[in-house]
Design an enzyme around this catalytic site. Structure first.
Site, PDB file in Angstrom:
ATOM      1  N   SER A 140       5.402  -0.902   2.641  1.00  0.00           N
ATOM      2  CA  SER A 140       4.814  -0.486   1.608  1.00  0.00           C
ATOM      3  C   SER A 140       4.546  -1.631   0.676  1.00  0.00           C
ATOM      4  O   SER A 140       3.456  -1.880   0.099  1.00  0.00           O
ATOM      5  CB  SER A 140       6.102   0.563   0.725  1.00  0.00           C
ATOM      6  OG  SER A 140       5.637   0.818  -0.685  1.00  0.00           O
TER       7      SER A 140
ATOM      8  N   LYS B 164       0.524  -3.587   0.124  1.00  0.00           N
ATOM      9  CA  LYS B 164      -0.219  -3.739  -1.282  1.00  0.00           C
ATOM     10  C   LYS B 164      -0.411  -5.167  -1.568  1.00  0.00           C
ATOM     11  O   LYS B 164      -1.355  -5.628  -1.998  1.00  0.00           O
ATOM     12  CB  LYS B 164       0.868  -3.140  -2.178  1.00  0.00           C
ATOM     13  CG  LYS B 164       0.550  -1.675  -2.089  1.00  0.00           C
ATOM     14  CD  LYS B 164       1.624  -0.960  -3.159  1.00  0.00           C
ATOM     15  CE  LYS B 164       3.097  -1.151  -3.268  1.00  0.00           C
ATOM     16  NZ  LYS B 164       3.857  -0.215  -3.624  1.00  0.00           N
TER      17      LYS B 164
ATOM     18  N   HIS C 181       6.892 -11.155  -6.088  1.00  0.00           N
ATOM     19  CA  HIS C 181       7.110  -9.733  -6.158  1.00  0.00           C
ATOM     20  C   HIS C 181       8.835  -9.435  -6.133  1.00  0.00           C
ATOM     21  O   HIS C 181       9.314 -10.242  -5.196  1.00  0.00           O
ATOM     22  CB  HIS C 181       6.598  -9.104  -4.874  1.00  0.00           C
ATOM     23  CG  HIS C 181       6.816  -7.563  -4.991  1.00  0.00           C
ATOM     24  ND1 HIS C 181       6.133  -6.641  -5.707  1.00  0.00           N
ATOM     25  CD2 HIS C 181       7.651  -6.582  -4.528  1.00  0.00           C
ATOM     26  CE1 HIS C 181       6.448  -5.449  -5.541  1.00  0.00           C
ATOM     27  NE2 HIS C 181       7.583  -5.520  -4.540  1.00  0.00           N
TER      28      HIS C 181
ATOM     29  N   ASP D  22      -0.235   4.198   1.398  1.00  0.00           N
ATOM     30  CA  ASP D  22       1.312   3.778   0.852  1.00  0.00           C
ATOM     31  C   ASP D  22       1.597   4.642  -0.351  1.00  0.00           C
ATOM     32  O   ASP D  22       2.533   5.330  -0.480  1.00  0.00           O
ATOM     33  CB  ASP D  22       1.178   2.478   0.327  1.00  0.00           C
ATOM     34  CG  ASP D  22       2.395   1.961  -0.294  1.00  0.00           C
ATOM     35  OD1 ASP D  22       3.591   2.307   0.339  1.00  0.00           O
ATOM     36  OD2 ASP D  22       2.501   1.721  -1.505  1.00  0.00           O
TER      37      ASP D  22
ATOM     38  N   ARG E 193       8.037   9.947   0.654  1.00  0.00           N
ATOM     39  CA  ARG E 193       9.398   9.514   0.655  1.00  0.00           C
ATOM     40  C   ARG E 193      10.351   9.719  -0.571  1.00  0.00           C
ATOM     41  O   ARG E 193      11.710  10.018  -0.542  1.00  0.00           O
ATOM     42  CB  ARG E 193       9.446   7.949   0.642  1.00  0.00           C
ATOM     43  CG  ARG E 193       8.800   7.535   2.155  1.00  0.00           C
ATOM     44  CD  ARG E 193       8.414   5.849   2.071  1.00  0.00           C
ATOM     45  NE  ARG E 193       9.463   5.015   1.735  1.00  0.00           N
ATOM     46  CZ  ARG E 193       9.193   3.902   1.075  1.00  0.00           C
ATOM     47  NH1 ARG E 193       8.052   3.379   0.977  1.00  0.00           N
ATOM     48  NH2 ARG E 193      10.200   3.139   0.909  1.00  0.00           N
TER      49      ARG E 193
END
Lengths: 434, 434
Positions: A183, A187, A82, A161, A168
């Site tokens: 966040s 996930k 990621h 989220d 946000r």
């Protein structure tokens, strides 16, 4: 327990208990706590941050707000990668096929472009026919068959989220380290993976501008992952210029194809190989990281990664011939060249400006409802450190509509800093955490 | 202009322009900017404060969000007095009649009790028949006749403040100096006054716990007032113990009556006289402050202030005999005594605890919808510095229902600090600003 008291305590820099954080997140997800109270809480978190313990609880609450994907029926160690988001960052499309070609199982659940940064799903969807909306069963089946599958996040995963992120975005509380960490990790932990390689971007083109902030984010995420019994490592990498030359969805797919054939930009190749090596190592394919690096390089050189990517494109309904015939990808209709106003050295290429310029001509979106033009974007002709002459082409803008072209061109011109002396060399991979 | 960008800039400590603040306040009042964005903005203001210029614009925007009261048809200099809220603070009911008895025109637009602090309107309404919901015409007429009238804020005055205050209350953003200053001054400037005396409370029983914060609030409010061409002075006064002995609505009216007959507590008498003197001086009745002090004292001693209050009670439909016959006021049905556990000196009486205890038994309200019991409250039997013996009565709690009595008694016990040595003497009036 009253919401306003919890907001006050966070406002005053106090640490909240696990129960208190659960009260806030559960209450917000269930619609009992209104947006305005959560917005005030988020801004208080932005100002006062959170302890590691608080971020851990926050992540768990968001994780348990929805469903998790069960990949236990897929044999092998599941490893994902990621990135916190960069400009021209197409490493996922290179390192994932390389890792899968080495035998790792790579369940890639990716996001979309937002703001000035690109998204893996949008890049893949520039390939005609490519389906990212797999069902979980299809996803599992493809992982079993090919060791690699790409899909988008389902609405059932970490709904807290999704709700928090939208809030946000509207309240200027995106760039908060504990909120970013929870966040991402909520996930990722919902995906049924065993190991995770994180690429934390730092610099003008990233959410985080300072290395100390990037380090803190990396450390928190690694800690959260380890507490959940995952093997996690984070690279902190430079985003003070775009990665590679191409920015824009189809343009980046073309660069991915070149890179998987060992004809890509040096920086992109180097980072993709390192990420792939970490995936292979954390995926327990090799005993040492050096072995993993060697294996990744050999699979790049012998074309295995390239073939793996083709295989997966085909499996997900896409036309795999696009990797050889770029005319099968969406192509822009116009080109504008940006040239250098003087002789000198490229001392900086502001990645955020380049990302914004790409967004202006349609390569990204401002709101989730905007549509993307897969054909448009830009190709840099130079990188930082390069010597150039006055009038030389710095960048080519590929467009299909002229609407915002002048504004984009202005941004691109502003992005290039040119100086008389060569700049100091910068490291691409700045640090490893975990 | 995008709301999220303005939130971000305030979040990052930047100063917003007048146009930008107007965009936020107008947008919020008109319902274009949602609660959650304003909540994030308020928390960012809480964390990063505002410049004097910003607070000035904020006040003007709130002032112009609604109607203003035109008192130009009432001859004389209009002077009001406002307290930031304390426990046992009934000075308005003493200094306003005294100032009016000296010839000042005193348009008193007051608030209600909220949290642990009392409200002038609630105190007045404990007088049978007293009407606070005057129309603006009635208000003007009474000012012309008697020089003093009390009314509540109308919904048409500074609606932006009403909306913002409710949001601040729910999002733990009440205790912000720029937000307090603009809230008070926007309402006061809407009242058509020429001069204003502010009583900024500091200590355990006040919003602001530190003198440096109180000073900053006072300075900002004085500056805002002067920019609007008003004569403004602020006293910073101690709220580390309740003012006087009585806390609770009817109980405070009784103490007001005693004080206006020169038989009240020393601290209350002293502060009320000083506030009245400043009102008389700023109301241009005397040339010097010393003359004003002398005049206020003489009107206290000759009973003019007392008669003025009776006159005004009658004019607003109330039974003025209550000032002589306390049995005509709502009276509690039960009394509980709190006694001293040891010999020693009273070194502190936590005003916030006393205020909360009064609230618990019904003297105040938690939400605007709660109703108030005018009869209940407490009478302190001692003040800070006093020597007491074990078993001596510290305080009497007057109640009508036993529901929260034990909790209230506990709070009252906790409020008293007793030490072996006499505490250092504290000043009541700490500072004058303006």
């Amino acid at each position: 327990m009253r919401t306003v008291d919890l907001i006050r305590r966070k406002r005053d820099g106090e640490e909240l208990s696990g129960k208190e954080i659960a009260f806030l997140i559960d209450g917000y997800t269930q619609g009992v706590i209104p947006d305005y109270q959560m917005a005030a809480f988020l801004m208080a978190v932005f100002s006062n941050s959170m302890s590691e313990r608080e971020v851990g609880t926050l992540t768990e609450c968001m994780l348990h707000s929805g469903e998790t994907i069960d990949l236990s029926s897929v044999p092998g160690v599941k490893v994902d990668k990621h990135s916190t988001g960069g400009v021209g960052d197409k490493t996922s499309l290179i390192s994932a096929p390389l890792a899968a070609a080495c035998g790792a199982i790579v369940p890639m659940i990716s996001g979309r472009a937002l703001g000035h940064t690109g998204g893996t799903l949008d890049k893949l969807e520039s390939i005609p026919g490519f389906r990212t909306n797999l069902t979980v069963d299809e996803f599992r089946e493809q992982l079993r068959m090919y060791g690699l599958a790409f899909m988008g996040q389902t609405a059932e995963v970490a709904p807290a989220d999704a709700k928090l992120y939208a809030l946000r975005d509207a309240t200027a509380t995106v760039e908060s380290i504990p909120l970013i960490a929870s966040s991402i990790m909520s996930k990722k932990l919902a995906e049924g993976l065993d190991s995770l390689v994180l690429d934390v971007k730092v610099g003008s083109g990233a959410f985080l501008k300072k290395q100390v902030e990037a380090r803190r984010l990396a450390q928190i995420m690694v800690t959260i992952g380890r507490r959940a019994d995952k093997r996690v490592q984070a690279l902190i990498t430079d985003m003070n210029q775009p990665l590679g030359f191409a920015v824009g969805n189809a343009l980046e797919v073309m660069e991915v194809s070149q890179t998987l054939q060992n004809a890509g930009p040096t920086d992109l190749t180097r980072l993709s190989l390192e990420l792939a090596a970490r995936m292979i190592y954390l995926g327990r394919i090799t005993m040492t990281l050096d072995d993993a690096r060697e294996m990744a390089t050999s699979k790049l050189l012998d074309g295995s990664g390239y073939r793996k990517f083709k295989e997966v494109i085909q499996a997900q309904g896409g036309n795999a011939n696009v990797l050889d015939r770029f005319d099968l990808l969406p192509n822009a209709t116009g080109v504008r060249e940006i040239t250098s106003p003087r002789n000198g050295y490229i001392s900086g290429i502001d990645a955020e400006c380049i990302g914004q310029a790409s967004g202006l001509i349609g390569a990204s979106r401002d709101t989730k409802e905007d549509t993307i033009d897969p054909a448009v974007g830009m190709i840099l002709e130079v990188k930082v450190g390069q010597k150039i002459d006055q009038g030389a082409v710095l960048c080519r803008i590929y467009y299909t509509r002229e609407d915002n072209l002048d504004g984009a061109a202005q941004l691109v011109e502003d992005a290039f800093r040119i100086s008389s002396n060569p700049p100091e060399e910068r490291e691409l991979i700045l640090e490893v955490v975990g």
